[in-house]
Structure formats: structure tokens, C-alpha cells
Design a protein around this motif. Structure first.
Motif, PDB file in Angstrom:
ATOM      1  N   THR A  16       0.840  -1.203   0.000  1.00 54.01           N
ATOM      2  CA  THR A  16       0.000   0.000   0.000  1.00 54.01           C
ATOM      3  C   THR A  16       0.872   1.248   0.000  1.00 54.01           C
ATOM      4  N   TRP A  17       0.274   2.381  -0.394  1.00 60.20           N
ATOM      5  CA  TRP A  17       0.967   3.666  -0.328  1.00 60.20           C
ATOM      6  C   TRP A  17       1.102   4.074   1.119  1.00 60.20           C
ATOM      7  N   ASP A  18       2.242   4.616   1.433  1.00 53.61           N
ATOM      8  CA  ASP A  18       2.473   5.155   2.774  1.00 53.61           C
ATOM      9  C   ASP A  18       2.208   6.656   2.704  1.00 53.61           C
ATOM     10  N   LEU A  19       1.111   7.099   3.273  1.00 52.78           N
ATOM     11  CA  LEU A  19       0.736   8.508   3.239  1.00 52.78           C
ATOM     12  C   LEU A  19       1.310   9.293   4.420  1.00 52.78           C
ATOM     13  N   GLU A  20       1.971   8.626   5.333  1.00 55.46           N
ATOM     14  CA  GLU A  20       2.512   9.294   6.514  1.00 55.46           C
ATOM     15  C   GLU A  20       3.541  10.380   6.203  1.00 55.46           C
ATOM     16  N   PRO A  21       4.336  10.267   5.119  1.00 58.14           N
ATOM     17  CA  PRO A  21       5.228  11.396   4.820  1.00 58.14           C
ATOM     18  C   PRO A  21       4.459  12.696   4.509  1.00 58.14           C
ATOM     19  N   LEU A  22       3.223  12.562   4.062  1.00 53.75           N
ATOM     20  CA  LEU A  22       2.404  13.754   3.820  1.00 53.75           C
ATOM     21  C   LEU A  22       1.795  14.251   5.124  1.00 53.75           C
ATOM     22  N   SER A  25      -1.360  11.632  10.353  1.00 53.25           N
ATOM     23  CA  SER A  25      -2.690  11.152  10.724  1.00 53.25           C
ATOM     24  C   SER A  25      -3.749  11.984  10.019  1.00 53.25           C
ATOM     25  N   SER A  26      -4.977  11.510  10.069  1.00 48.57           N
ATOM     26  CA  SER A  26      -6.074  12.290   9.491  1.00 48.57           C
ATOM     27  C   SER A  26      -6.299  13.569  10.289  1.00 48.57           C
ATOM     28  N   GLU A  27      -5.956  13.547  11.567  1.00 47.07           N
ATOM     29  CA  GLU A  27      -6.074  14.757  12.389  1.00 47.07           C
ATOM     30  C   GLU A  27      -5.086  15.823  11.916  1.00 47.07           C
ATOM     31  N   ALA A  28      -3.872  15.403  11.559  1.00 49.65           N
ATOM     32  CA  ALA A  28      -2.875  16.348  11.037  1.00 49.65           C
ATOM     33  C   ALA A  28      -3.340  16.926   9.701  1.00 49.65           C
ATOM     34  N   PHE A  29      -3.971  16.088   8.884  1.00 48.80           N
ATOM     35  CA  PHE A  29      -4.550  16.565   7.626  1.00 48.80           C
ATOM     36  C   PHE A  29      -5.625  17.612   7.905  1.00 48.80           C
ATOM     37  N   ASP A  30      -6.518  17.308   8.834  1.00 45.22           N
ATOM     38  CA  ASP A  30      -7.604  18.242   9.171  1.00 45.22           C
ATOM     39  C   ASP A  30      -7.049  19.581   9.639  1.00 45.22           C
ATOM     40  N   LYS A  31      -6.012  19.541  10.460  1.00 45.32           N
ATOM     41  CA  LYS A  31      -5.388  20.766  10.966  1.00 45.32           C
ATOM     42  C   LYS A  31      -4.789  21.569   9.816  1.00 45.32           C
ATOM     43  N   ALA A  32      -4.103  20.900   8.911  1.00 47.00           N
ATOM     44  CA  ALA A  32      -3.489  21.582   7.763  1.00 47.00           C
ATOM     45  C   ALA A  32      -4.553  22.207   6.868  1.00 47.00           C
ATOM     46  N   LEU A  33      -5.661  21.513   6.676  1.00 41.52           N
ATOM     47  CA  LEU A  33      -6.754  22.031   5.850  1.00 41.52           C
ATOM     48  C   LEU A  33      -7.358  23.276   6.498  1.00 41.52           C
ATOM     49  N   GLU A  34      -7.568  23.229   7.802  1.00 40.45           N
ATOM     50  CA  GLU A  34      -8.088  24.401   8.526  1.00 40.45           C
ATOM     51  C   GLU A  34      -7.114  25.564   8.429  1.00 40.45           C
ATOM     52  N   ASP A  35      -5.833  25.273   8.553  1.00 41.44           N
ATOM     53  CA  ASP A  35      -4.802  26.314   8.484  1.00 41.44           C
ATOM     54  C   ASP A  35      -4.805  26.998   7.116  1.00 41.44           C
ATOM     55  N   ILE A  36      -4.897  26.219   6.064  1.00 39.90           N
ATOM     56  CA  ILE A  36      -4.920  26.780   4.715  1.00 39.90           C
ATOM     57  C   ILE A  36      -6.175  27.625   4.515  1.00 39.90           C
ATOM     58  N   GLU A  37      -7.283  27.160   5.029  1.00 42.44           N
ATOM     59  CA  GLU A  37      -8.536  27.912   4.911  1.00 42.44           C
ATOM     60  C   GLU A  37      -8.407  29.275   5.606  1.00 42.44           C
ATOM     61  N   GLU A  38      -7.818  29.282   6.785  1.00 37.71           N
ATOM     62  CA  GLU A  38      -7.609  30.533   7.524  1.00 37.71           C
ATOM     63  C   GLU A  38      -6.638  31.452   6.787  1.00 37.71           C
ATOM     64  N   LYS A  39      -5.568  30.892   6.242  1.00 32.19           N
ATOM     65  CA  LYS A  39      -4.583  31.688   5.511  1.00 32.19           C
ATOM     66  C   LYS A  39      -5.184  32.284   4.237  1.00 32.19           C
ATOM     67  N   ALA A  40      -6.060  31.544   3.587  1.00 29.71           N
ATOM     68  CA  ALA A  40      -6.711  32.069   2.380  1.00 29.71           C
ATOM     69  C   ALA A  40      -7.609  33.247   2.725  1.00 29.71           C
ATOM     70  N   ALA A  41      -8.331  33.145   3.825  1.00 30.47           N
ATOM     71  CA  ALA A  41      -9.189  34.252   4.254  1.00 30.47           C
ATOM     72  C   ALA A  41      -8.337  35.466   4.599  1.00 30.47           C
ATOM     73  N   THR A  76      -2.952  16.118  -2.300  1.00 34.25           N
ATOM     74  CA  THR A  76      -2.406  14.793  -2.597  1.00 34.25           C
ATOM     75  C   THR A  76      -2.896  13.761  -1.586  1.00 34.25           C
ATOM     76  N   TYR A  77      -2.877  14.119  -0.314  1.00 31.51           N
ATOM     77  CA  TYR A  77      -3.331  13.204   0.738  1.00 31.51           C
ATOM     78  C   TYR A  77      -4.808  12.850   0.535  1.00 31.51           C
ATOM     79  N   ALA A  78      -5.625  13.862   0.273  1.00 25.14           N
ATOM     80  CA  ALA A  78      -7.062  13.617   0.075  1.00 25.14           C
ATOM     81  C   ALA A  78      -7.299  12.717  -1.135  1.00 25.14           C
ATOM     82  N   SER A  79      -6.587  12.994  -2.201  1.00 26.06           N
ATOM     83  CA  SER A  79      -6.754  12.225  -3.430  1.00 26.06           C
ATOM     84  C   SER A  79      -6.262  10.786  -3.287  1.00 26.06           C
ATOM     85  N   LEU A  80      -5.055  10.623  -2.750  1.00 26.87           N
ATOM     86  CA  LEU A  80      -4.494   9.274  -2.630  1.00 26.87           C
ATOM     87  C   LEU A  80      -5.241   8.420  -1.612  1.00 26.87           C
ATOM     88  N   SER A  81      -5.690   9.030  -0.530  1.00 30.39           N
ATOM     89  CA  SER A  81      -6.418   8.234   0.459  1.00 30.39           C
ATOM     90  C   SER A  81      -7.744   7.737  -0.120  1.00 30.39           C
TER      91      SER A  81
END
Length: 128
Positions: A16-22, A25-41, A76-81
Motif C-alpha cells: 500500500t501507499w504510505d501517506l505518513e510522509p504527507l 494522521s487524518s487529524e494532522a490533515f484536518d489541521k493543515a486544511l483548517e490552516d490553509i482555509e484561515e490563511k486564504a481568508a 495529494t493526501y485527500a486524493s491518494l487516500s
């Protein structure tokens, strides 16, 4: 007879693909997504209507580029997962959430192109 693919949970981990380098955890993904959303605003608030001269063009484009670079691992994480197991509800929700946030960010950043096109050519050349 057509064979179906096994669920990801039944595939040996080494196949399987190892997504951990990206994201670890899914929690880290969620945090990064929230961060990008805040930065865009924040980007929208800081730069919309303020691209007037070569200096502001450069500053805007550097911030714009940095924001999009942060989106690459999240996308990439969202797509590959999802592509590993399209029947996985969590992966479907993650991909859907990323799609929604990405569309929102695209909308928030769409002013950049139109404001750059409104500038005199000399200003854009001075910024290059």
C-alpha cells in the motif's frame, strides 16, 4: 468471472501507499486544511483591492504561491487516500471536504488575476 479488488484493510501493508510522509494522521490533515482555509481568508483580506504597484504585485504573488504550495500535500493526501479505497467513508468525506474548501479558496483568491490584468503593463514589467 470478474475478480474484485480486496478492501484496503485486506491488502498487505507493504503493498500500500504510505501517506505518513504527507500527514502522520487524518487529524494532522484536518489541521493543515483548517490552516490553509484561515490563511486564504487572511490573504483575501490583506491583498484584495491592494494590488497597485510593482512592490504589491511581488508581495501578492509570493504569498499566493506559498498558499498554493501548502495546498499540494493536502490535495495529494485527500486524493491518494480516496484512490486507495473508494468505498471508505472516511476517505470519501475527506476528499469531499477538501473539494469544498478548495472551491472556497479558489473563490477567495480569484481576485488576483483580475486585479493583475487591470494594472498597466509597465507595472507588471517592473514587477518581473
Amino acid at each position: 468471472m470478474v475478480k474484485s479488488l480486496p478492501p484496503r484493510s485486506e491488502v498487505p501493508k507493504e503493498d500500500t501507499w504510505d501517506l505518513e510522509p504527507l500527514f502522520a494522521s487524518s487529524e494532522a490533515f484536518d489541521k493543515a486544511l483548517e490552516d490553509i482555509e484561515e490563511k486564504a481568508a487572511s490573504f483575501h483580506q490583506q491583498f484584495k483591492g491592494n494590488i497597485r504597484d510593482a512592490e504589491s504585485v511581488i508581495e501578492t504573488l509570493k504569498a499566493y504561491s506559498a498558499l498554493y504550495e501548502q495546498m499540494v500535500p493536502v490535495s495529494t493526501y485527500a486524493s491518494l487516500s480516496l484512490s486507495t479505497d473508494q468505498t471508505n467513508d472516511e476517505a470519501q468525506m475527506r476528499s469531499s471536504r477538501f473539494g469544498s474548501v478548495s472551491a472556497k479558496i479558489g473563490s477567495q483568491l480569484s481576485f488576483v488575476t483580475s486585479e493583475l490584468l487591470e494594472l498597466p503593463e509597465e507595472t507588471l514589467k517592473a514587477a518581473s
